[in-house]
Design a protein around this motif. Structure first.
Motif, mmCIF file in Angstrom:
data_model
loop_
_atom_site.group_PDB
_atom_site.id
_atom_site.type_symbol
_atom_site.label_atom_id
_atom_site.label_comp_id
_atom_site.label_asym_id
_atom_site.label_seq_id
_atom_site.Cartn_x
_atom_site.Cartn_y
_atom_site.Cartn_z
ATOM 1 N N PRO A 42 0.832 -1.104 -0.036
ATOM 2 C CA PRO A 42 0.100 0.230 -0.119
ATOM 3 C C PRO A 42 0.781 1.456 -0.418
ATOM 4 N N VAL A 43 0.719 2.456 -0.214
ATOM 5 C CA VAL A 43 0.975 3.458 -0.413
ATOM 6 C C VAL A 43 0.475 4.517 0.503
ATOM 7 N N ALA A 44 1.404 4.906 1.014
ATOM 8 C CA ALA A 44 0.637 6.358 2.152
ATOM 9 C C ALA A 44 0.671 7.743 1.599
ATOM 10 N N VAL A 45 -0.715 7.895 1.191
ATOM 11 C CA VAL A 45 -0.852 9.933 0.650
ATOM 12 C C VAL A 45 -1.390 10.647 2.130
ATOM 13 N N SER A 46 -0.480 11.337 1.842
ATOM 14 C CA SER A 46 -0.646 12.302 2.682
ATOM 15 C C SER A 46 -1.388 13.929 2.215
ATOM 16 N N PHE A 47 -2.632 14.765 2.453
ATOM 17 C CA PHE A 47 -2.635 15.799 1.775
ATOM 18 C C PHE A 47 -2.152 17.217 3.311
ATOM 19 N N THR A 48 -1.838 18.027 2.378
ATOM 20 C CA THR A 48 -1.676 19.209 3.620
ATOM 21 C C THR A 48 -2.696 20.186 2.871
ATOM 22 N N ASN A 49 -3.209 20.498 1.143
ATOM 23 C CA ASN A 49 -4.195 21.188 1.183
ATOM 24 C C ASN A 49 -5.570 20.814 0.973
ATOM 25 N N VAL A 50 -6.485 20.627 2.175
ATOM 26 C CA VAL A 50 -7.924 19.830 2.203
ATOM 27 C C VAL A 50 -8.903 20.973 2.600
ATOM 28 N N SER A 51 -10.867 21.115 2.552
ATOM 29 C CA SER A 51 -11.735 21.405 2.164
ATOM 30 C C SER A 51 -11.238 21.731 4.057
ATOM 31 N N ASN A 52 -11.896 23.196 4.463
ATOM 32 C CA ASN A 52 -12.008 23.333 5.682
ATOM 33 C C ASN A 52 -13.121 23.055 6.716
ATOM 34 N N CYS A 53 -13.852 22.747 5.274
ATOM 35 C CA CYS A 53 -15.713 22.096 5.833
ATOM 36 C C CYS A 53 -15.527 20.687 5.325
ATOM 37 N N PRO A 54 -16.092 19.621 5.906
ATOM 38 C CA PRO A 54 -16.403 18.888 4.831
ATOM 39 C C PRO A 54 -18.697 18.675 4.261
ATOM 40 N N VAL A 55 -19.235 19.359 4.968
ATOM 41 C CA VAL A 55 -20.406 20.061 4.362
ATOM 42 C C VAL A 55 -19.641 20.186 2.632
ATOM 43 N N CYS A 56 -20.811 19.836 1.602
ATOM 44 C CA CYS A 56 -21.382 20.363 0.487
ATOM 45 C C CYS A 56 -21.041 22.220 0.277
ATOM 46 N N MET A 57 -22.147 22.467 0.713
ATOM 47 C CA MET A 57 -22.153 24.252 0.767
ATOM 48 C C MET A 57 -22.065 25.004 0.960
ATOM 49 N N ALA A 58 -21.037 24.713 2.408
ATOM 50 C CA ALA A 58 -20.557 25.379 2.945
ATOM 51 C C ALA A 58 -18.853 25.299 2.602
ATOM 52 N N ALA A 59 -18.077 23.932 1.786
ATOM 53 C CA ALA A 59 -17.164 23.881 1.598
ATOM 54 C C ALA A 59 -16.922 24.990 -0.044
ATOM 55 N N ARG A 60 -17.565 24.596 -0.813
ATOM 56 C CA ARG A 60 -17.736 25.361 -2.100
ATOM 57 C C ARG A 60 -17.845 27.056 -1.448
ATOM 58 N N SER A 61 -19.150 27.199 -0.951
ATOM 59 C CA SER A 61 -19.199 28.693 -0.360
ATOM 60 C C SER A 61 -17.704 29.622 0.363
ATOM 61 N N SER A 62 -17.005 28.613 0.801
ATOM 62 C CA SER A 62 -15.355 28.917 1.287
ATOM 63 C C SER A 62 -14.970 28.933 -0.199
ATOM 64 N N LEU A 63 -14.398 28.078 -1.231
ATOM 65 C CA LEU A 63 -13.795 28.152 -2.537
ATOM 66 C C LEU A 63 -14.683 29.592 -3.306
ATOM 67 N N LEU A 64 -15.550 29.920 -3.227
ATOM 68 C CA LEU A 64 -15.947 31.498 -4.000
ATOM 69 C C LEU A 64 -15.463 31.805 -3.300
ATOM 70 N N VAL B 206 -22.377 30.145 6.061
ATOM 71 C CA VAL B 206 -22.762 28.864 5.279
ATOM 72 C C VAL B 206 -22.080 27.508 5.680
ATOM 73 N N PHE B 207 -22.559 27.175 7.182
ATOM 74 C CA PHE B 207 -21.105 26.120 8.108
ATOM 75 C C PHE B 207 -22.493 24.381 7.729
ATOM 76 N N ARG B 208 -23.546 24.490 7.189
ATOM 77 C CA ARG B 208 -23.809 23.133 6.708
ATOM 78 C C ARG B 208 -25.208 23.761 5.234
ATOM 79 N N ASN B 209 -25.334 21.953 5.009
ATOM 80 C CA ASN B 209 -26.029 22.033 3.545
ATOM 81 C C ASN B 209 -27.741 23.154 4.401
ATOM 82 N N GLY B 210 -28.173 23.417 3.081
ATOM 83 C CA GLY B 210 -29.649 24.403 3.382
ATOM 84 C C GLY B 210 -29.066 25.988 3.372
ATOM 85 N N ILE B 211 -28.025 26.304 3.652
ATOM 86 C CA ILE B 211 -27.879 27.809 3.621
ATOM 87 C C ILE B 211 -27.538 28.345 2.587
ATOM 88 N N ASP B 212 -27.760 29.609 1.902
ATOM 89 C CA ASP B 212 -27.665 30.042 0.820
ATOM 90 C C ASP B 212 -26.610 30.954 1.148
#
Length: 207
Positions: A1-23, A33-39
């Protein structure tokens, strides 16, 4: 097996929150936007798309955005949409221009994609203008016919399946085709452009 270390990851595991952070380039605490369901409030914070446009870029977003709730059918509001001058939008629930495009290919394909729908706007919502209303019962019947037989575990709450649609009619194909079209139609005028192709699948549906 190969070990992979991710140093740059999303700052939130929830879809709308992560996408809002990206934008916005901000944390959920800042953009709200800390959860789905918040525009995401479009003019609450500067968007990277607005910054690019301010530097002369054309801005294009194709595919999933999910900065607004999907109950409204993923329909764009004021233009440009979240700083994007051009867009071909489709979210998890597939309703909107992608659904209309699949439906135009025949009744059988319309039934196939209808069997995967969720979070539909209620009857009377503007989304249904010039469209036939689809009831929960119709969706369930089409799901039983086209989708459930293609689920590895059809009796569990978590629903995932092999798409019954031919490859050329899937959401990913629709997004890819419109992205290619957008690249090809860009004028050769020296103006730079930013284009995002945001693919939906593979995605896990929960019922």
């Amino acid at each position: 097996p190969v070990a992979v270390s991710f140093t740059n990851v999303s700052n939130c595991p929830v879809c709308m929150a992560a996408r809002s952070s990206l934008l916005t380039g901000r944390s959920p605490e800042a953009h709200g936007v800390f959860r789905n369901g918040i525009d995401l409030r479009e003019r609450h914070l500067p968007l990277f798309s607005d910054i690019l446009r301010g530097h002369g870029f054309r801005t294009i977003w194709n595919g999933k955005h999910h900065w607004t709730c999907q109950m409204d059918g993923g329909m764009p509001g004021p233009q440009p949409f979240f700083g994007f001058e051009e867009h071909a939008l489709t979210n998890d629930n597939q309703i909107g221009p992608y659904f209309d495009w699949v439906a135009s290919h025949g009744r059988e394909y319309r039934e196939m994609v209808t069997g995967t729908l969720f979070c539909l706007p209620p009857q009377g919502h503007p989304f249904w203008n010039n469209r036939d209303y689809i009831s929960d019962g119709e969706i369930s019947a089409m799901m039983d016919k086209h989708i459930r037989p293609r689920m590895p575990h059809p009796n569990r709450d978590v629903a995932y399946w092999i798409s019954p649609l031919p490859d050329e009619l899937t959401q990913n194909a629709w997004i890819a085709d419109r992205t290619i079209e957008a690249i090809r139609r860009q004028p050769r005028d020296g103006r730079p452009f930013f284009l995002a192709a945001s693919f939906v699948d593979p995605y896990l549906g929960v019922y």
